[in-house]
Scaffold this active site. Sequence first.
Site, PDB file in Angstrom:
ATOM      1  CB  ILE A   9      -0.831  -0.114   1.228  1.00  0.00           C
ATOM      2  CG1 ILE A   9      -1.772  -1.366   1.101  1.00  0.00           C
ATOM      3  CG2 ILE A   9      -2.030   1.176   1.326  1.00  0.00           C
ATOM      4  CD1 ILE A   9      -2.260  -1.649  -0.086  1.00  0.00           C
ATOM      5  N   GLY A  10       2.037   1.127   0.455  1.00  0.00           N
ATOM      6  CA  GLY A  10       2.826   2.328   0.024  1.00  0.00           C
ATOM      7  C   GLY A  10       4.084   2.380   1.054  1.00  0.00           C
TER       8      GLY A  10
ATOM      9  CD  GLU B  23       3.700   6.134   1.733  1.00  0.00           C
ATOM     10  OE1 GLU B  23       3.394   6.594   2.539  1.00  0.00           O
ATOM     11  OE2 GLU B  23       2.899   5.505   0.789  1.00  0.00           O
TER      12      GLU B  23
ATOM     13  CB  CYS C 126      -3.514  15.408  20.290  1.00  0.00           C
ATOM     14  SG  CYS C 126      -3.792  15.629  21.881  1.00  0.00           S
TER      15      CYS C 126
ATOM     16  CD  GLU D 176      -8.616  -2.024   7.879  1.00  0.00           C
ATOM     17  OE1 GLU D 176      -8.228  -0.778   7.427  1.00  0.00           O
ATOM     18  OE2 GLU D 176      -9.568  -2.196   8.682  1.00  0.00           O
TER      19      GLU D 176
ATOM     20  CG  HIS E 280      -4.737  -1.803  11.919  1.00  0.00           C
ATOM     21  ND1 HIS E 280      -5.557  -1.865  10.718  1.00  0.00           N
ATOM     22  CD2 HIS E 280      -4.344  -0.660  11.741  1.00  0.00           C
ATOM     23  CE1 HIS E 280      -5.826  -0.619  10.007  1.00  0.00           C
ATOM     24  NE2 HIS E 280      -4.710  -0.157  10.643  1.00  0.00           N
TER      25      HIS E 280
END
Length: 760
Positions: A433-434, A486, A518, A667, A696
């Site tokens: 995916i990269g 990446e 955050c 996914e 994940h």
Amino acid sequence: MNHTTHLLGFPRIGAKRELKTLLESHWRGDIDEAALLRGAKALRQKHWLLQKGAGVALNPVGDFSLYDHVLDAQLLVGAAPPRFGFAAASLSTAQYFELARGNAAQPALEMTKWFDTNYHYLVPEWQTDTVFAAQPQRLLTQVREARALGMAAKPALLGPLSLLWLGKAKGQPFDKLKLLPGLVAAYREVLAALRAEGVEWAQIDEPILALDLEPEWLDALAPAYAELSPHAPKLLLATYFGGVAEHAARLKALPVAGLHLDLVRAPEQLDAFAVDYPADKILSAGVIDGRNIWRADLSALQDRLAPLAEQLGDRLWLAPSCSLLHSPFDAAAETALDHELKNWLAFAVQKLNELKTLKRGLEEGRAAIADELAGSDFARSQRQTSPRIHNPAVSQRLSRLPANADRRASAYPIRAEKQQAWLQLPPLPATTIGSFPQTPAIRASRAAFKKGELSADDYRQAMEKEIELAIRRQEALGLDVLVHGEAERNDMVEYFGEQLAGFAFTQGGWVQSYGSRCVKPPLIYGDVSRPAAMTVDWARYAQSLTAKPVKGMLTGPITILQWSFVRDDLPRSEVCRQIALALNDEVLDLEAAGIRVIQIDEPAIREGLPLRRAERDGYLAWAGQAFRLSCHGVDDATQIHTHMCYSEFGDILPAIAALDADVITIETSRSRMALLEDFGRFHYPNAIGPGVYDIHSPRLPGDGEIRALLDKALKVIPADRLWINPDCGLKTRGWPEVEAALAAMVRVGRELRAELAQRA
Ligand code: GLN
Ligand code: ZN
């Protein structure tokens, strides 16, 4: 005249993310519970004093939370899921965190997005036999805390209908409304305890009123509040995130002492309420944008509010549109932003001052706030004319686009043939995916480069080394379409925002995403354009190392928009089109550099969906158009991929298909291909790569598991349109597990390929 100012809620994370620090040090075991609670209390007090200093007349209490206010609401009515076996009346802080984060025996409560914000709440779990029991002690303690500081405490509670609606029915499906009477009884007791404490006003949020609500839920509103209000403090019913005009008659008749309306998201709804507004109710006008970071236009607000103030007198209250939970803390702390840009911003602290100014203006007349109005007018006129914001070349380019600029030259089957002619891919091609693992070495190089400790040249060399490593590993694994990995990207939006004109970045503009987490979204303040290529050198370098095709990697226009604070002087659709054009420049440059497979990631497309169904088609239309615009002018033989995570888009498949990407990777491994069945039923026309490796989880997928997923996929997707890939990018994983998982993926793919060849 006296217009009460108040807040629905304040950013609890703190100016310097103090709550994050407290929580994480406590979870690590560095500080004990007492220190955590002391720190949290100090933070609450600081925030109340800050509000008081800005003249806020009623201070929210209960908006602060150690983790999540929806979890707190569940606990206020004693409704922690029984699977944890905790006693509601004596829940410890440690148990509170177990609910939020899971423990050895039980997974955490599920987390999901709070309406259309980037905040995530913990989903209540309802069962047919859920029992409720008021547990007001914690809230009462905080009321006393606030009062000890001389605050007029206004408890802020999530209302019973919204709490119930936001939860999930567990076990046998059942009508959640069956639980309402018990829940209302518990709320009644909580509110009675507040009244006994001498609380004058309580705010009760019913944000679900801004959704398309089923009639049974609407009908449940009046009886519930009739039950609550006789025993409660005066109730201010708050709605936000959208308009509730169609319920105006119903809400005006409700036995509550006031209504709060979001007049930023839905200014037009005021008309429906202002006529015949009941004489026994106050109206809280949510006029300061709680969801965005721009300074308010105070002159315009004075003009708009003056007649309302005339009509309602003291019964007009002033507030931000929604809780300031969704706003960063203090723009004054931004020392790296230039003065002009900084002057256009209002974070939570500045919004408090805007409220104060509005109040004075309405009470004492415009002359009393002449300076503030001049300041706000100046900022507005600057934003209207600043060459930093307005780039005529961008609007000209958009207006001159041909009508079919968002269409590929040929239809998918023709393109697929031309692409295969040069790609010569085997059946069931394997790709990723990269991103590849962001190793400590990569992060160290990036940090050193940012600090100026590493020269641009050395940094480039370090990244090129990483790219080479990634290419060699992918070749060894036998993947068919490679990526550069990446390594140079900190974040998939920030990386692009930093290189695009019209974007700015803050140092402290954090907003809570969930718990201690955050995010710091970029600010899109001006017309977007791309001064120079952003990814071409890295991609070209990667391609120079291998004979296999390298896939270029971009973040799509919808995702960049969705994960930023967006200017409020243009429609979002227009900003999205601008981003699309900037990305289009990059796509064409990649293509010219020989990168003929290009992936445009759109993981945020689903979360941009408007809350109201009636607005969804409009959004999907412009979002899709922007995506396709980013591929404007691409050759048929160039293969466009897109990628989406979070498997909840079965309901928007027509819009996903309309993106017309040649290949979409999604996914699916967690849901065991449930989403793929939707794709099958829908007869999705182009190629699909359903994820077969759940990135994940640290768990490695076994060959049998991958095979089972692929067998399932082959039942709904023809073999010549099926790709093999992981669920998502691999940046959070380590190399050893990535290599093992990808090796399994390739191995299983090859076996299956051989079998398919034999069968043919
Ligand atoms: N290309 C991105 C990556 O691999 C995609 C991330 C995402 O979908 N969230 O990291
Ligand atoms: Zn993803």
